[in-house]
Design an enzyme around this catalytic site. Structure first.
Site, PDB file in Angstrom:
ATOM      1  N   LYS A 159      -6.875   7.359  10.602  1.00 34.85           N
ATOM      2  CA  LYS A 159      -8.091   7.315  10.639  1.00 34.85           C
ATOM      3  C   LYS A 159      -8.221   7.803  12.591  1.00 34.85           C
ATOM      4  O   LYS A 159      -8.155   6.392  12.964  1.00 34.85           O
ATOM      5  CB  LYS A 159      -9.416   6.145  11.309  1.00 34.85           C
ATOM      6  CG  LYS A 159      -9.150   6.160   9.136  1.00 34.85           C
ATOM      7  CD  LYS A 159     -10.196   4.613   8.859  1.00 34.85           C
ATOM      8  CE  LYS A 159      -9.540   4.721   7.582  1.00 34.85           C
ATOM      9  NZ  LYS A 159     -10.441   2.592   6.995  1.00 34.85           N
ATOM     10  N   ARG A 213      -5.253   1.023  -6.374  1.00 36.16           N
ATOM     11  CA  ARG A 213      -4.329   1.284  -5.479  1.00 36.16           C
ATOM     12  C   ARG A 213      -3.120   1.940  -6.998  1.00 36.16           C
ATOM     13  O   ARG A 213      -2.699   2.861  -6.659  1.00 36.16           O
ATOM     14  CB  ARG A 213      -3.168  -0.368  -6.570  1.00 36.16           C
ATOM     15  CG  ARG A 213      -3.027  -1.102  -4.926  1.00 36.16           C
ATOM     16  CD  ARG A 213      -2.072  -1.755  -4.388  1.00 36.16           C
ATOM     17  NE  ARG A 213      -2.845  -3.328  -3.807  1.00 36.16           N
ATOM     18  CZ  ARG A 213      -2.594  -3.218  -2.497  1.00 36.16           C
ATOM     19  NH1 ARG A 213      -2.416  -2.835  -1.889  1.00 36.16           N
ATOM     20  NH2 ARG A 213      -2.832  -4.554  -2.345  1.00 36.16           N
ATOM     21  N   ASP A 243      -5.277   2.878  10.661  1.00 35.76           N
ATOM     22  CA  ASP A 243      -6.649   2.250  11.268  1.00 35.76           C
ATOM     23  C   ASP A 243      -6.634   1.694  12.798  1.00 35.76           C
ATOM     24  O   ASP A 243      -7.506   3.037  13.289  1.00 35.76           O
ATOM     25  CB  ASP A 243      -7.461   1.130  10.197  1.00 35.76           C
ATOM     26  CG  ASP A 243      -8.671   1.297   9.484  1.00 35.76           C
ATOM     27  OD1 ASP A 243      -9.812   2.076  10.560  1.00 35.76           O
ATOM     28  OD2 ASP A 243      -8.935   0.399   9.154  1.00 35.76           O
ATOM     29  N   GLU A 267       3.981   3.978   6.036  1.00 35.43           N
ATOM     30  CA  GLU A 267       2.649   3.005   6.191  1.00 35.43           C
ATOM     31  C   GLU A 267       2.061   3.902   5.107  1.00 35.43           C
ATOM     32  O   GLU A 267       1.526   4.994   4.885  1.00 35.43           O
ATOM     33  CB  GLU A 267       2.039   2.995   7.377  1.00 35.43           C
ATOM     34  CG  GLU A 267       2.063   1.577   7.803  1.00 35.43           C
ATOM     35  CD  GLU A 267       1.319   0.832   7.254  1.00 35.43           C
ATOM     36  OE1 GLU A 267       0.650   1.346   5.424  1.00 35.43           O
ATOM     37  OE2 GLU A 267       1.363  -0.438   7.628  1.00 35.43           O
ATOM     38  N   ASP A 268       1.217   3.106   4.328  1.00 35.64           N
ATOM     39  CA  ASP A 268      -0.265   4.149   3.526  1.00 35.64           C
ATOM     40  C   ASP A 268      -1.083   4.909   4.582  1.00 35.64           C
ATOM     41  O   ASP A 268      -2.106   5.416   4.790  1.00 35.64           O
ATOM     42  CB  ASP A 268      -1.139   2.663   2.690  1.00 35.64           C
ATOM     43  CG  ASP A 268      -0.806   1.364   3.177  1.00 35.64           C
ATOM     44  OD1 ASP A 268      -1.027   1.881   4.493  1.00 35.64           O
ATOM     45  OD2 ASP A 268      -1.678   1.073   2.408  1.00 35.64           O
ATOM     46  N   GLY A 311       0.867  -1.477   0.349  1.00 37.41           N
ATOM     47  CA  GLY A 311      -0.196  -0.001  -0.346  1.00 37.41           C
ATOM     48  C   GLY A 311       0.913   1.405   0.017  1.00 37.41           C
ATOM     49  O   GLY A 311       0.927   2.117  -0.362  1.00 37.41           O
ATOM     50  N   ASP A 325      -6.104  -0.625  -1.319  1.00 41.81           N
ATOM     51  CA  ASP A 325      -6.996  -1.215  -2.542  1.00 41.81           C
ATOM     52  C   ASP A 325      -7.856  -1.675  -1.531  1.00 41.81           C
ATOM     53  O   ASP A 325      -8.628  -1.571  -0.620  1.00 41.81           O
ATOM     54  CB  ASP A 325      -6.061  -2.558  -2.869  1.00 41.81           C
ATOM     55  CG  ASP A 325      -5.612  -3.393  -1.522  1.00 41.81           C
ATOM     56  OD1 ASP A 325      -5.339  -3.148  -0.414  1.00 41.81           O
ATOM     57  OD2 ASP A 325      -6.573  -4.807  -1.536  1.00 41.81           O
ATOM     58  N   PHE A 370     -14.709   3.277   4.166  1.00 40.22           N
ATOM     59  CA  PHE A 370     -13.388   2.780   3.617  1.00 40.22           C
ATOM     60  C   PHE A 370     -13.333   3.301   2.233  1.00 40.22           C
ATOM     61  O   PHE A 370     -13.703   4.136   1.528  1.00 40.22           O
ATOM     62  CB  PHE A 370     -14.327   2.013   3.579  1.00 40.22           C
ATOM     63  CG  PHE A 370     -13.068   0.211   2.562  1.00 40.22           C
ATOM     64  CD1 PHE A 370     -11.791  -0.034   3.716  1.00 40.22           C
ATOM     65  CD2 PHE A 370     -12.340   0.436   1.222  1.00 40.22           C
ATOM     66  CE1 PHE A 370     -11.204  -0.788   2.850  1.00 40.22           C
ATOM     67  CE2 PHE A 370     -11.924  -0.321   0.563  1.00 40.22           C
ATOM     68  CZ  PHE A 370     -11.133  -1.250   1.096  1.00 40.22           C
TER      69      PHE A 370
HETATM   70  P1  IMP Z   1      -4.628  -1.180  10.795  1.00 38.61           P
HETATM   71  O1  IMP Z   1      -4.273  -2.581  11.123  1.00 38.61           O
HETATM   72  O2  IMP Z   1      -6.196  -1.455  11.458  1.00 38.61           O
HETATM   73  O3  IMP Z   1      -5.016   0.249  11.282  1.00 38.61           O
HETATM   74  O4  IMP Z   1      -5.111  -1.212   9.059  1.00 38.61           O
HETATM   75  C1  IMP Z   1      -3.548  -1.034   8.506  1.00 38.61           C
HETATM   76  C2  IMP Z   1      -4.127  -1.818   7.271  1.00 38.61           C
HETATM   77  O5  IMP Z   1      -4.841  -1.838   6.865  1.00 38.61           O
HETATM   78  C3  IMP Z   1      -3.415  -0.830   6.369  1.00 38.61           C
HETATM   79  O6  IMP Z   1      -1.792  -1.095   5.896  1.00 38.61           O
HETATM   80  C4  IMP Z   1      -4.670  -1.441   4.691  1.00 38.61           C
HETATM   81  O7  IMP Z   1      -3.358  -1.603   4.016  1.00 38.61           O
HETATM   82  C5  IMP Z   1      -5.920  -1.722   5.319  1.00 38.61           C
HETATM   83  N1  IMP Z   1      -6.440  -0.662   5.531  1.00 38.61           N
HETATM   84  C6  IMP Z   1      -7.235   0.064   6.285  1.00 38.61           C
HETATM   85  N2  IMP Z   1      -7.791   0.936   6.393  1.00 38.61           N
HETATM   86  C7  IMP Z   1      -8.347   1.311   5.214  1.00 38.61           C
HETATM   87  C8  IMP Z   1      -9.200   1.303   4.063  1.00 38.61           C
HETATM   88  O8  IMP Z   1     -10.325   2.274   4.321  1.00 38.61           O
HETATM   89  N3  IMP Z   1      -8.791   1.016   2.662  1.00 38.61           N
HETATM   90  C9  IMP Z   1      -8.249   0.140   2.042  1.00 38.61           C
HETATM   91  N4  IMP Z   1      -7.275  -0.921   2.859  1.00 38.61           N
HETATM   92  C10 IMP Z   1      -7.297  -0.590   4.190  1.00 38.61           C
HETATM   93 MG    MG Z   2      -0.499  -0.950   4.505  1.00 38.98          MG
END
Ligand code: IMP
Ligand code: MG
Length: 184
Positions: A136, A170, A108, A104-105, A50, A164, A157
């Protein structure tokens, strides 16, 4: 900008590339200020897949000597009490005692970034800084400090600019959000 349909979902325009560029400039300036006099050369660590677009944008704006490396995080289910263990794949650069800037992209829930932080510290990194393009705030409940944040966004989302939906989207230059999320 028009709507984008990916498989069964419709996404609407959310953040334009021109707005993202301002966030890249801001974050790169902050990182440059922190690392331009660093004694150790830091490693810019791209978290695939990402972050690939964001990392490229960031890297060309950094005005100090920096190395580049990339990793993927793999999950293994059912091996611990928590159900999922994670492992870093593809770390070919020696990080022992060196500063690492994780790119990181999006953050969340924070699970991914917190796992990676712990794994890098366990591997002996001298210092780990976190840089994320998007974040977020409504969802993130972890204590780990996010050192550099491009933009805080709503809890919907999104796809585009590296992010993606089922591996698609992407390559979109702008960021789009799931239609129903915004209409709520
Ligand atoms: P976390 O572990 O919940 O913080 O999620 C992080 C990973 O989930 C990111 O590196 C993304 O790859 C994916 N992700 C989280 N939110 C989104 C979104 O809104 N769209 C696409 N991918 C997401
Ligand atoms: Mg990611």
């Amino acid at each position: 900008m028009n709507k984008v349909v990916i498989k069964d979902k419709t996404f609407v325009p959310y953040i334009k590339y021109e707005e993202l560029e301002k966030a890249f400039d801001k974050v790169a300036e902050q990182i440059t200020a922190d690392f331009k006099d660093s004694r150790e050369i830091p490693i810019l660590l791209c978290v695939l897949n990402g972050s690939v677009m964001f990392c490229a944008e960031l890297m060309k704006r950094l005005e100090f000597p920096v190395e580049f490396s990339s990793v993927r995080l793999a999950s293994y289910e059912g091996t611990t009490s928590t159900g999922v263990t994670r492992k870093v794949l593809g770390l070919t650069t020696a990080i022992k005692n060196r500063p690492v800037i994780v790119v990181e992209d999006i953050v969340d829930t924070g699970k991914t970034i917190c796992d990676l932080y712990d794994l890098l510290m366990d591997a002996g990194a001298g210092q780990v800084k976190i840089c994320t393009m998007l974040y977020k705030p409504e969802v993130y409940k972890r204590d780990l400090k996010l050192d550099y944040i491009g933009m805080a966004i709503d809890n919907g989302f999104i796809v585009g600019f590296g992010l993606d939906y089922d591996q698609l989207g992407r390559n979109l230059k702008d960021i789009f959000i799931l239609e129903d999320t915004q209409n709520k």
